[in-house]
Design an enzyme around this catalytic site. Structure first.
Site, PDB file in Angstrom:
ATOM      1  N   LYS A  84       6.375   3.117   4.791  1.00 23.25           N
ATOM      2  CA  LYS A  84       4.961   3.307   5.124  1.00 23.25           C
ATOM      3  C   LYS A  84       4.873   4.329   6.243  1.00 23.25           C
ATOM      4  O   LYS A  84       5.781   4.432   7.059  1.00 23.25           O
ATOM      5  CB  LYS A  84       4.359   1.990   5.624  1.00 23.25           C
ATOM      6  CG  LYS A  84       2.869   1.929   5.483  1.00 23.25           C
ATOM      7  CD  LYS A  84       2.492   1.462   4.103  1.00 23.25           C
ATOM      8  CE  LYS A  84       1.016   1.479   3.848  1.00 23.25           C
ATOM      9  NZ  LYS A  84       0.704   0.750   2.612  1.00 23.25           N
ATOM     10  N   ASP A 140      -3.281   5.664   1.331  1.00 19.60           N
ATOM     11  CA  ASP A 140      -3.605   4.327   1.835  1.00 19.60           C
ATOM     12  C   ASP A 140      -4.971   4.501   2.509  1.00 19.60           C
ATOM     13  O   ASP A 140      -5.678   5.477   2.221  1.00 19.60           O
ATOM     14  CB  ASP A 140      -2.515   3.841   2.818  1.00 19.60           C
ATOM     15  CG  ASP A 140      -2.597   2.340   3.089  1.00 19.60           C
ATOM     16  OD1 ASP A 140      -2.120   1.556   2.260  1.00 19.60           O
ATOM     17  OD2 ASP A 140      -3.148   1.938   4.138  1.00 19.60           O
TER      18      ASP A 140
HETATM   19  N1  GLU Z   1      -0.867   2.202  -0.088  1.00 26.84           N
HETATM   20  C1  GLU Z   1      -0.692   1.494  -1.305  1.00 26.84           C
HETATM   21  C2  GLU Z   1      -0.053   0.143  -1.035  1.00 26.84           C
HETATM   22  O1  GLU Z   1      -0.313  -0.442  -0.013  1.00 26.84           O
HETATM   23  C3  GLU Z   1      -0.001   2.316  -2.370  1.00 26.84           C
HETATM   24  C4  GLU Z   1       1.327   2.882  -1.986  1.00 26.84           C
HETATM   25  C5  GLU Z   1       1.901   3.868  -2.991  1.00 26.84           C
HETATM   26  O2  GLU Z   1       1.275   4.154  -3.993  1.00 26.84           O
HETATM   27  O3  GLU Z   1       3.023   4.325  -2.725  1.00 26.84           O
HETATM   28  O4  GLU Z   1       0.668  -0.404  -1.810  1.00 26.84           O
END
Ligand code: GLU
Length: 445
Positions: free
Chosen positions: A124, A164
């Site tokens: 992340k 996100d």
């Molecule tokens: N931000 C999204 C999550 O919390 C998607 C992450 C992504 O597609 O890599 O899962």
């Protein structure tokens, strides 16, 4: 393993990182029994290793605003766990972003990605930058500055960021553009890309659609029909939009959306194309408010400074941000007869609210299971990029359905306790076992 001992050590090492510590505790409590049946995990220090990120990058992001003034933000990328595949997870641009919040999100992502059945590790990233009130040019310059520092640490087989909160198709486009220029490669290093340059069909809708496929499965497993059920949704971004669209298609009536300014209650339901599209218009206005909804649709009522959890509904779907539903909200929802709560946002409920739902044996499912459709679709985007092909809507939707249904099944297998399914326990055990097995097989690294 003794959860309290491990938490005491972790609190001493990472004081004040409350969201990260909250996420770790939730997982450890639910896997404790299973873990203690595996002495080999203890010997290999699996818990001690799994709770710490593989590595964290922190960097300065300097950029020039429209007035010629230099602004400085902090950027991060947390590469949490790479046991089952390249690091994968979104980038969050929001004023609340800290190392603690990104560590919690990276930790959750590790188990979520394991649940999808696709080979993706957890990561992340993000920044305390907020797009609110910023011009298009400022947003582009910020995204470029962010990637100028990050690009050496990401790649299609290393670490694949996506969107996100605060990062949608526009921001991913700007970040991908700068990455491509610096790395001199056009690969699937970002997901959530535009359709014209390697994006996957259904990616914008996937989190919300997947969440409703999961909720539909929960209902079907418990002989409940979604048709005619009232739903409270929080947020009004991309995830809320997908959830409202699919909930309406499945015959439910969504009566709320919310923003930092309060919530809108629409008794008739946010159920026409015009209303659903208007959510996107509100979001794209960049003002971060939902109040204008009631000017456009005067039958709806705006409740300033309040949360939608005070409404009488059958189903509650937090779709905004972590810890947006607390114990008091949980109590009120139950008193009003709610039958199902599913976190569409990551860790949408506080630990006390989750305990309350579980103690009262309410149907409750955690974000890492419910919202996994987004990253699952990202995994499908990586596959399409690696194969240099593009799948149709139907193909991607079929996969999404299958994956959400498999996740639901894993939760039931590991979380069934008599008549009641503890989805928190089920999701945590299923995700943990997969990551732990991969770590055991790869030795001490
Ligand atoms: N931000 C999204 C999550 O919390 C998607 C992450 C992504 O597609 O890599 O899962």
């Amino acid at each position: 393993m003794r959860v309290n001992d491990i938490m005491t050590q972790l609190e001493a090492k990472h004081p004040g990182e409350s969201e990260y510590l909250q996420a770790v505790r939730e997982v450890l409590v639910s896997i404790e029994d299973v873990y203690n049946q595996h002495p080999e995990f203890e010997k290999a220090g699996i818990i001690e290793r799994i709770v710490e990120p593989d590595r964290v990058f922190t960097f300065r992001v300097p950029w020039v605003d429209d007035h010629g003034k230099v602004q400085v933000n902090i950027g991060y990328r947390v590469q949490f766990n790479g046991a089952i595949g390249p690091y994968k997870g979104g980038i969050r641009f929001h004023s609340s972003v800290t190392l603690s919040s990104l560590k919690f999100l990276g930790f959750e992502q590790t188990f979520k990605n394991a649940l999808t059945t696709l080979p993706m590790g957890g990561g992340k990233g993000g920044s305390d930058f907020s797009t609110r009130g910023r011009s298009q040019a400022e947003i582009m310059r910020f995204c470029q500055a962010f990637v100028m520092e990050l690009w050496r640490n990401i790649g299609p087989d290393t670490d694949v960021p996506a969107g996100d909160i605060g990062v949608g198709g526009r921001e991913v486009g700007y970040m991908f553009g700068m990455y491509k220029k610096l790395a001199r490669e056009h690969t699937g290093t970002f997901t959530g890309k535009g359709m014209s340059f390697g994006g996957s069909r259904l990616r914008p809708e996937a989190t919300g659609f997947g969440a409703l496929y999961f909720v539909d499965k929960m209902c079907a497993t418990h002989q409940i029909s979604l048709i005619g059920k009232t739903i409270a949704v929080s947020g009004f971004g991309n995830v809320a939009w997908g959830a409202v669209t699919k909930a309406t298609e499945l015959g439910a009536r969504v009566v709320t959306i919310s923003g930092p300014d309060g919530y809108v209650y629409d008794e008739e339901g946010i159920n026409t194309q015009e209303k659903i599209d208007y959510m996107l218009e509100l979001r794209n206005s960049g003002n971060d408010v939902v109040e204008p909804y009631v000017e456009r649709f005067p039958n709806a009522v705006f409740h300033p400074g309040r949360k939608p959890w005070e409404c009488k509904v059958d189903i509650a779907l937090p779709c905004a941000i972590q810890n947006e539903l607390n114990l008091e909200d949980a109590r009120r929802l139950k008193a009003n007869g709610v039958i199902l709560v599913a976190e569409v946002s990551n860790m949408g409920c506080t630990a006390e609210a989750v305990d309350f739902f579980l103690e009262n044996e309410l149907l409750f499912a955690p974000g890492k299971a419910v919202n996994a459709g987004g990253v699952a679709c990202s995994g499908l985007e990586m596959t399409q990029n690696a194969m240099h092909i593009s799948w149709s809507n139907e193909e991607v939707d079929r996969w999404l359905h299958q994956i959400m249904s498999d996740i639901h099944e894993q939760c039931v297998v590991h979380g069934q306790n008599g008549e009641y399914v503890n989805y928190v326990k089920g999701a945590n055990i299923a995700g943990f076992m997969k990551v732990a097995d991969a770590m055991m097989a790869q030795g001490v690294v």
